[in-house]
Structure formats: C-alpha cells, structure tokens
Write an enzyme that holds these catalytic residues in place. Structure first.
Site, mmCIF file in Angstrom:
data_model
loop_
_atom_site.group_PDB
_atom_site.id
_atom_site.type_symbol
_atom_site.label_atom_id
_atom_site.label_comp_id
_atom_site.label_asym_id
_atom_site.label_seq_id
_atom_site.Cartn_x
_atom_site.Cartn_y
_atom_site.Cartn_z
ATOM 1 N N ARG A 108 0.861 -1.188 0.000
ATOM 2 C CA ARG A 108 0.000 0.000 0.000
ATOM 3 C C ARG A 108 0.893 1.232 0.000
ATOM 4 O O ARG A 108 1.757 1.366 0.874
ATOM 5 C CB ARG A 108 -0.926 0.032 1.224
ATOM 6 C CG ARG A 108 -1.605 1.402 1.384
ATOM 7 C CD ARG A 108 -2.643 1.458 2.487
ATOM 8 N NE ARG A 108 -3.877 0.795 2.074
ATOM 9 C CZ ARG A 108 -5.047 0.980 2.683
ATOM 10 N NH1 ARG A 108 -5.146 1.786 3.717
ATOM 11 N NH2 ARG A 108 -6.119 0.346 2.263
ATOM 12 N N HIS A 135 -7.647 0.995 -6.073
ATOM 13 C CA HIS A 135 -7.814 0.194 -4.850
ATOM 14 C C HIS A 135 -8.510 -1.119 -5.248
ATOM 15 O O HIS A 135 -9.679 -1.339 -4.931
ATOM 16 C CB HIS A 135 -8.654 0.988 -3.843
ATOM 17 C CG HIS A 135 -8.635 0.445 -2.447
ATOM 18 N ND1 HIS A 135 -7.813 -0.595 -2.046
ATOM 19 C CD2 HIS A 135 -9.340 0.803 -1.327
ATOM 20 C CE1 HIS A 135 -8.017 -0.847 -0.767
ATOM 21 N NE2 HIS A 135 -8.930 -0.022 -0.312
ATOM 22 N N GLN A 138 -10.445 -3.742 -2.875
ATOM 23 C CA GLN A 138 -11.744 -3.235 -2.405
ATOM 24 C C GLN A 138 -12.852 -3.577 -3.412
ATOM 25 O O GLN A 138 -14.006 -3.814 -3.036
ATOM 26 C CB GLN A 138 -11.634 -1.711 -2.218
ATOM 27 C CG GLN A 138 -12.904 -1.018 -1.768
ATOM 28 C CD GLN A 138 -13.185 -1.154 -0.277
ATOM 29 O OE1 GLN A 138 -12.312 -0.941 0.539
ATOM 30 N NE2 GLN A 138 -14.419 -1.497 0.069
ATOM 31 N N ASP A 231 -17.110 8.170 -0.763
ATOM 32 C CA ASP A 231 -15.802 7.981 -0.125
ATOM 33 C C ASP A 231 -15.434 9.304 0.546
ATOM 34 O O ASP A 231 -16.050 10.348 0.258
ATOM 35 C CB ASP A 231 -14.770 7.605 -1.208
ATOM 36 C CG ASP A 231 -13.371 7.341 -0.645
ATOM 37 O OD1 ASP A 231 -13.237 7.078 0.561
ATOM 38 O OD2 ASP A 231 -12.400 7.391 -1.443
ATOM 39 N N CYS A 272 -16.368 2.598 1.271
ATOM 40 C CA CYS A 272 -15.222 1.715 1.533
ATOM 41 C C CYS A 272 -14.743 1.831 2.978
ATOM 42 O O CYS A 272 -14.101 0.918 3.490
ATOM 43 C CB CYS A 272 -14.090 2.030 0.565
ATOM 44 S SG CYS A 272 -13.582 3.764 0.609
ATOM 45 N N ARG A 317 -14.180 -7.606 2.840
ATOM 46 C CA ARG A 317 -12.776 -7.361 2.494
ATOM 47 C C ARG A 317 -11.938 -8.601 2.823
ATOM 48 O O ARG A 317 -11.053 -8.971 2.070
ATOM 49 C CB ARG A 317 -12.217 -6.163 3.277
ATOM 50 C CG ARG A 317 -12.832 -4.805 3.001
ATOM 51 C CD ARG A 317 -12.670 -4.352 1.582
ATOM 52 N NE ARG A 317 -11.305 -4.430 1.099
ATOM 53 C CZ ARG A 317 -10.298 -3.603 1.454
ATOM 54 N NH1 ARG A 317 -10.520 -2.598 2.279
ATOM 55 N NH2 ARG A 317 -9.075 -3.755 0.956
HETATM 56 N N1 NVA Z 1 -9.785 7.430 -1.131
HETATM 57 C C1 NVA Z 1 -9.440 6.918 0.173
HETATM 58 C C2 NVA Z 1 -9.749 5.461 0.254
HETATM 59 C C3 NVA Z 1 -9.484 4.830 1.594
HETATM 60 C C4 NVA Z 1 -9.789 3.370 1.637
HETATM 61 C C5 NVA Z 1 -7.962 7.180 0.458
HETATM 62 O O1 NVA Z 1 -7.130 6.933 -0.434
HETATM 63 O O2 NVA Z 1 -7.640 7.652 1.535
HETATM 64 N N1 CP Z 2 -11.309 0.479 2.900
HETATM 65 C C1 CP Z 2 -10.022 0.421 3.293
HETATM 66 O O1 CP Z 2 -9.099 0.179 2.490
HETATM 67 O O2 CP Z 2 -9.836 0.594 4.612
HETATM 68 P P1 CP Z 2 -8.418 0.737 5.348
HETATM 69 O O3 CP Z 2 -7.799 2.029 4.887
HETATM 70 O O4 CP Z 2 -8.746 0.716 6.805
HETATM 71 O O5 CP Z 2 -7.548 -0.431 4.938
#
Ligand code: NVA
Ligand code: CP
Length: 330
Positions: A108, A135, A138, A231, A272, A317
């Site tokens: 990540r 992502h 997800q 989101d 998400c 998930r």
């Molecule tokens: N768009 C958000 C998704 C988190 C799962 C981020 O990148 O922070």
């Molecule tokens: N939805 C998601 O990716 O959550 P986290 O950032 O907690 O992993």
C-alpha cells in the site's frame, strides 16, 4: 478453458478479464461459506506473505493478516517506521529482497507506477493494497456485497458521489464497466476522472452492455440508483490544505436523506470506510470546528440506516482478499 490466476499479481482490475474477476468473486463466496461453517481451509500451509504499508490501514491490513492465517500462512507486517523501507533502502530493493523470502507481497503506497515496478522486481505475486490511482482489492469486496444484496450485478445502476478521480472513483468505474453495471460519477466537473480512463472504461462498458456517465447534477445522479456509493473527500497523502476547497466543492454532493429518497426504493448505501459521518474522530472534530460541518460525505442518518451495508462490505474485504491470495498463490 478454466481460469488460472496462479503466479499473477493483482495490481488493478484493468489487467483482468470479466471471467477472471467473476472467478475471484465466486471463490470469495466459497471461502466465506467455509469460514461461516467453521471448516478449516489451511490450503497454503508452509507459505509466507509480507505486508508493506506506506499509508495507514485498518481493514486492508487486518484482512490480509486474518486471510493469510486462515489459509495457514505466516504473515509479516512492515511499515516505514519499523523497517529500512523507503528510508535506507528503496521500495524496489526492499521488494527484491522480500521476494526471495516470501511467497507473496502486499503493498500500500502512493504511486501506481511503483507498485507495478515492485511486481516486476519481486518475482512473486504482488497485491496492490491501495495506491493513489487504484484500490483493486476493495473492488472484489464491493462487487461481492452488491451481488449478495441484489442477487446479480449486470444492469445494476451504480452512482458514486464525491471525488470521482481518486483511487475509489477510478476503481469503481473500471469494476462496473468490466462486470456490466451502469456507472455514474456524480461530482463537480473539477473532480471528474481522467478523460483517458473514462474513454477506456466506455469501450469496456460497451463490450459488457453497460454505460459510463458523468454528471454534476445531484438529482440526475440519484434518480434510479440501486447503489449509492461515496468515499472521504480528502484521501490519504493529500495535504491538509486541500480540505477547505474540497469541502466547498463537495458539500452539495453529500449523501443524505434527500439523495436516498431520489434513489430507487430498495437502494443500498455503500462506503469503503473509514468515513466522516460524525465528529467522533480527530479530523471530524477539527473540520467541525474550522468549517462548521459535523457530517461530511454521508450523514449519520444514512450511514446508520437500514439501507447502509457498509459493515457487510467491510467484512467482505477479508473473504475477498483471502480469495485473491489463494487464487494467485495456489
Ligand atoms: N480514497 C481513500 C480510500 C481509503 C480506503 C484514500 O485513499 O484515503
Ligand atoms: N477500505 C479500506 O481500504 O480501509 P483501510 O484504509 O482501513 O484499509
């Protein structure tokens, strides 16, 4: 011919055919059934995976950890604070080392190009646990959740409200195009997805009898929606200074009672997570103090309503990440 994903990396849904994505959804259902029935499924005993997180996580990290353990694997978690990663050693070099010790690597971080080059360097399957652009893990959870609620995916009207050019907006547009859902991004024009990605998705959607639509009109986005998705307005890695302009751009795209009442009667609400639906977070409190907004992308009322399936989605998930690891490592 049957689908075989063994040895493949999972970096973005654009790399996968609809049949391959369908295979992952079905495999997730099977593994979820085993878990629910308490049937052990340590199919990958003796293997080990490593999880690299340059951004924080709750769901993704825990899904990889529990999923790997359920499959009988060993798991190591590394972040920049507890390793040399990114400070004394490049992420690519880290991945080359780890590829010699582990059977699979989750990453990540920020750039999509980086996760793609990690996959080149590592020589073992690499799973994208979120980048600024996509992502993908997800997506399997979201599609599984929609199918569980409606019984099918093709022809579902899906509307995404919010920052439609972030990792979630991009990924959902691709996922819908691949699996035959009609995708609408409902957002101010400034936050519409990249035109090239929209063109790619429109071509994919045409092959799968569905359509891609962009609108800045909340009524147009809400009417006939079966799935209302949103989101957070500011994603991980963005500077704090963007909050004010983002709030100004997006406050009228908040998912609230009015939006849900314009959507189809049996519409579901998805997110998400994490979500700013109240002031019970440090950032939520801060935004309330600075901008007088106590709920952001979704109201607490909708988040807590019967139409909200966000916790089923979050649970999925784990089942789906387990399926992705199993399919690519078996
Ligand atoms: N768009 C958000 C998704 C988190 C799962 C981020 O990148 O922070
Ligand atoms: N939805 C998601 O990716 O959550 P986290 O950032 O907690 O992993």
């Amino acid at each position: 011919m049957g689908v075989n994903l063994s040895g493949r990396s999972f970096l973005k849904l654009l790399d996968f055919t609809p049949d391959e994505i369908r295979y992952l959804i079905n495999l997730s259902k099977e593994l979820k059934g085993l878990k629910m029935a308490g049937v052990p499924h340590e199919y990958l005993k003796g293997k080990n995976v490593v999880l690299l997180f340059e951004k924080t996580s709750t769901r993704t990290r825990c899904s990889f950890e529990v999923g790997a353990r359920d499959l009988g694997m060993g798991v190591t978690y590394l972040d920049p604070g507890s390793s040399q990663m990114g400070k004394k050693e490049s992420i690519e070099d880290t991945a080359r080392v780890l590829g010699r010790m582990y059977d699979g690597i989750e990453y990540r971080g920020y750039s999509q190009d980086l996760v793609e080059s990690i996959a080149e360097a590592a020589k073992v399957p690499v799973w994208n646990g979120l980048t600024d652009a996509f992502h993908p893990t997800q997506m399997i959870a979201d599609m599984l959740t929609i199918e569980e609620k409606f019984g099918y995916l093709k022809g579902i009207n899906f509307t995404y409200f919010g920052d439609a050019r972030n990792n979630m907006g991009n990924s959902l547009m691709v996922a819908c195009a691949k699996l035959g859902l009609n995708f609408t991004a409902c957002a101010p024009k400034e936050l519409w997805p990249d035109e090239r990605l929209v063109e790619v998705c429109k071509a994919i959607a045409q092959e799968n009898d569905c359509c891609i639509r962009l609108t800045d009109d909340v009524r147009e986005g809400s009417e006939n929606a079966d799935v209302v998705y949103t989101d957070i307005w500011v994603s991980m890695g963005e500077p704090e200074s963007v909050w004010e302009s983002r709030i100004n751009l997006l406050r009228k795209y908040q998912v609230n009672k009015e939006v849900m009442s314009m959507a189809n009667k049996d519409a579901i609400f998805m997110h998400c997570l994490p979500s700013f639906h109240d002031t019970n977070t440090v950032i939520g409190k801060d935004v309330a103090e600075k901008f007088g907004l106590t709920e952001m992308e979704v109201t607490d009322e909708v988040f807590e309503s019967k139409q909200s399936v966000v916790f089923d989605e979050a649970e999925n998930r784990m089942h789906t990440i387990k399926a992705i690891m199993y399919a690519t490592l078996k």
